[in-house]
Enzyme design. Structure first.
Site, PDB file in Angstrom:
ATOM      1  N   LYS A   1       1.845  -3.690   8.932  1.00 37.77           N
ATOM      2  CA  LYS A   1       2.906  -2.868   8.777  1.00 37.77           C
ATOM      3  C   LYS A   1       4.115  -3.670   9.083  1.00 37.77           C
ATOM      4  O   LYS A   1       4.212  -4.338  10.128  1.00 37.77           O
ATOM      5  CB  LYS A   1       2.820  -1.587   9.690  1.00 37.77           C
ATOM      6  CG  LYS A   1       4.032  -0.536   9.506  1.00 37.77           C
ATOM      7  CD  LYS A   1       3.666   0.422  10.263  1.00 37.77           C
ATOM      8  CE  LYS A   1       4.754   1.617  10.484  1.00 37.77           C
ATOM      9  NZ  LYS A   1       4.834   2.877  11.275  1.00 37.77           N
TER      10      LYS A   1
ATOM     11  N   LEU B   1       0.790  -1.191   0.022  1.00 29.08           N
ATOM     12  CA  LEU B   1      -0.002  -0.029   0.056  1.00 29.08           C
ATOM     13  C   LEU B   1       0.783   1.447  -0.002  1.00 29.08           C
ATOM     14  O   LEU B   1       0.447   2.337  -0.295  1.00 29.08           O
ATOM     15  CB  LEU B   1      -0.962  -0.079   1.287  1.00 29.08           C
ATOM     16  CG  LEU B   1      -2.048  -1.197   1.388  1.00 29.08           C
ATOM     17  CD1 LEU B   1      -2.664  -1.016   2.584  1.00 29.08           C
ATOM     18  CD2 LEU B   1      -2.854  -1.034   0.160  1.00 29.08           C
ATOM     19  N   GLY B   2       2.046   1.345   0.560  1.00 30.12           N
ATOM     20  CA  GLY B   2       3.070   2.211   0.420  1.00 30.12           C
ATOM     21  C   GLY B   2       4.006   2.106   1.440  1.00 30.12           C
ATOM     22  O   GLY B   2       4.030   1.130   2.060  1.00 30.12           O
TER      23      GLY B   2
ATOM     24  N   ASP C   1       4.559  11.820  15.381  1.00 24.14           N
ATOM     25  CA  ASP C   1       4.521  11.853  13.958  1.00 24.14           C
ATOM     26  C   ASP C   1       3.138  12.454  13.458  1.00 24.14           C
ATOM     27  O   ASP C   1       2.676  11.745  12.191  1.00 24.14           O
ATOM     28  CB  ASP C   1       5.021  10.925  13.427  1.00 24.14           C
ATOM     29  CG  ASP C   1       5.476  11.171  11.953  1.00 24.14           C
ATOM     30  OD1 ASP C   1       5.704  12.234  11.773  1.00 24.14           O
ATOM     31  OD2 ASP C   1       5.786  10.220  11.100  1.00 24.14           O
TER      32      ASP C   1
ATOM     33  N   THR D   1       7.156  -0.791   5.665  1.00 21.10           N
ATOM     34  CA  THR D   1       6.182  -0.741   4.420  1.00 21.10           C
ATOM     35  C   THR D   1       4.890  -1.459   4.742  1.00 21.10           C
ATOM     36  O   THR D   1       4.740  -2.212   5.958  1.00 21.10           O
ATOM     37  CB  THR D   1       6.986  -1.844   3.426  1.00 21.10           C
ATOM     38  OG1 THR D   1       8.490  -1.453   3.148  1.00 21.10           O
ATOM     39  CG2 THR D   1       5.946  -2.105   2.318  1.00 21.10           C
TER      40      THR D   1
END
Length: 489
Positions: free
Chosen positions: A204, A182-183, A300, A189
């Site tokens: 993840k 997905l990104g 974040d 990742t």
């Protein structure tokens, strides 16, 4: 002449009667009549060759002649079998035996080789399986899996689903197929997967985790597993059987706030959607800071980490850099992590992380929502970054120079109030910033203009208005109760 000869078999015993044996012998005449057939014999060469009894009666060349009592008999040589009295009658039986033996040996050798290969494969498979199991156990212990099990053991429903096997995640992602990505980002990742219970999840796969942070990571996982907030991405569990733990979240299908905000063209998300998403994000952060069992700092906050579902509801995600703060402390010292442009300057300078670091990042995101400018690339003509330029224009009353035209046309009289909240959040000194709970309440009020105007006394006395925000454990409880009564969570 062929004559049958009878004889007694003396090989008898008391239990056996004498037996009569019958055998054949060929009697050859001794009057020389045999010479008439010499020239027709296969072994005759026209010379002085003498025809023997073997030549006359034992026609096969692989035979031998034996004299009996009165005549002669023929039998095939050793290794041959058949009729010695005809030409070619004795056949070589050794070659058939050798061929058969070779076939048997070949088949046996082939079968043995296959068996050896199968045995070797089985031993290798069992060795690899055992090694993989040992490695999984090592990583599980290294990643403090037992600690996690203890932390979630009081909630059986959580304990059963929190620890997910690596095999389950491999099946869910087709062995982490690149097509399932997905990104990716600074922390790892993300893959899309489907668990055996048919839940669609985002898995993840983080980058290397420092060993000393594993205990904190496990505590965060245990805490997040118990957080149930509609604006926080749900954590299903984690896998501890790899060198770095894998996190499994609910899958949110509609991309990120960044994707929706920074599109080509003059128009993006509506002002109402932007304000609602900001409020929902503030709610989630306030929950993490003050309502959760142990305060959690996200560390974040940025549009790329705010996921949106099909109804554009905000879901705060990516807790890879998150840290928890014990109740008896106001912060902790740790290495700086986050994204440039959103990082708290005081945190960068002192390495001291507090909940006000999240407040600063949220303020930057709020400015980004109002301007559609990217804080990590924006640079004003005077050399100021996005935050400094926005604060300067706000103080000068010239926000129209930097605001998104869509916000100018849709924001109405709420623009100044939202801008004031943003500027308060990005003050240089952390103690001058409001808490996320205060920000949440102010945003709730700003979305209801009638209530906003009717409670001017609260607005006037708000830390956001006077620029002297207090900490979450110090600001006026009377103020919060007053606002909470009108804007319940």
């Amino acid at each position: 002449m062929v004559r049958a000869v009878c004889g007694l078999d003396n090989r008898t015993s008391d239990a056996m009667k004498p037996r009569i044996l019958l055998w054949w012998e060929v009697l050859l005449p001794h009057n020389g009549s045999s010479s008439a057939n010499v020239s027709s014999h296969p072994d005759f060469d026209g010379g002085d060759h003498q025809v023997t009894p073997r030549d006359q009666i034992c026609k096969s060349k692989h035979s031998q002649c034996k004299s009996g009592n009165r005549g002669y008999t023929c039998q095939c040589n050793e290794g041959y079998d058949g009729n010695p009295y005809v030409d070619g009658g004795c056949k070589d039986v050794r070659s058939k035996y050798v061929r058969g033996l070779n076939v048997i040996i070949g088949l046996a050798s082939g079968a043995g080789l296959i068996l050896l290969v199968l045995i070797a494969y089985y031993i290798s498979y069992k060795f690899k399986l055992q090694r993989a199991q040992m490695l999984k156990r090592k990583y599980f212990e290294q990643n403090r899996g037992q600690l996690l099990q203890q932390l979630v053991s009081q909630r059986a429903d959580i304990a059963e689903r929190m620890v997910i096997t690596l095999e389950e995640l491999k099946k869910a992602t087709n062995n982490f197929d690149k097509a399932r990505e997905l990104g990716g980002g600074g922390h790892g990742t993300v893959y899309k997967g489907i668990l055996s219970d048919l839940h669609v999840v985002a898995i993840k796969k983080p980058k290397m985790v420092v060993q000393r942070e594993i205990d904190e990571f496990i505590n965060e996982v245990a805490i997040l597993s118990q957080i149930n907030h509609r604006n926080v991405v749900k954590l299903y569990g984690c896998c501890l059987e790899t060198e770095v733990p894998l996190l499994v979240y609910e899958f949110i299908s509609n991309g990120t706030l960044y994707d929706h905000l920074h599109v080509e063209g003059p128009r993006s998300l509506s002002w109402d959607d932007r304000l609602r998403i900001a409020t929902e994000t503030a709610k989630s952060l306030a929950h993490l800071h003050s309502t959760a069992l142990v305060p959690i700092i996200h560390r974040d906050i940025k549009p790329a980490n705010i996921l949106l579902d099909d109804t554009l509801t905000a879901k705060v995600a990516d807790f890879g850099a998150s840290r928890y703060i014990p109740l008896d402390k106001s912060g902790l010292t740790t290495m700086v992590q986050g994204t440039l442009g959103y990082l708290d300057p005081m945190y960068m300078h002192t390495w001291r992380l507090t909940e006000k670091s999240d407040v600063y990042s949220f303020g930057v995101m709020l400015i980004e929502l109002m301007t559609r400018k990217k804080p990590f690339t924006y640079m004003a003509s005077e050399g100021n970054g996005l935050v400094a330029h926005f604060a300067t224009l706000f103080a000068e009353g010239n926000l129209s120079e930097i605001l998104d035209p869509q916000v100018m046309s849709e924001g109405g009289n709420r623009i100044d109030e939202i801008a004031a909240i943003a500027v308060a959040c990005v003050k240089l000194r952390g103690e001058e910033r409001p808490t996320m709970r205060q920000v949440e309440l102010r945003l709730e009020a700003a979305q209801s203009p009638e209530e906003f105007e009717a409670n001017g006394d609260i607005v006037a006395n708000s830390p956001l208005a006077c620029g002297a925000g207090l900490t979450s454990r110090q600001y006026s409880m009377e103020e919060e109760y007053a606002l909470s009564a009108r804007y319940p969570r």
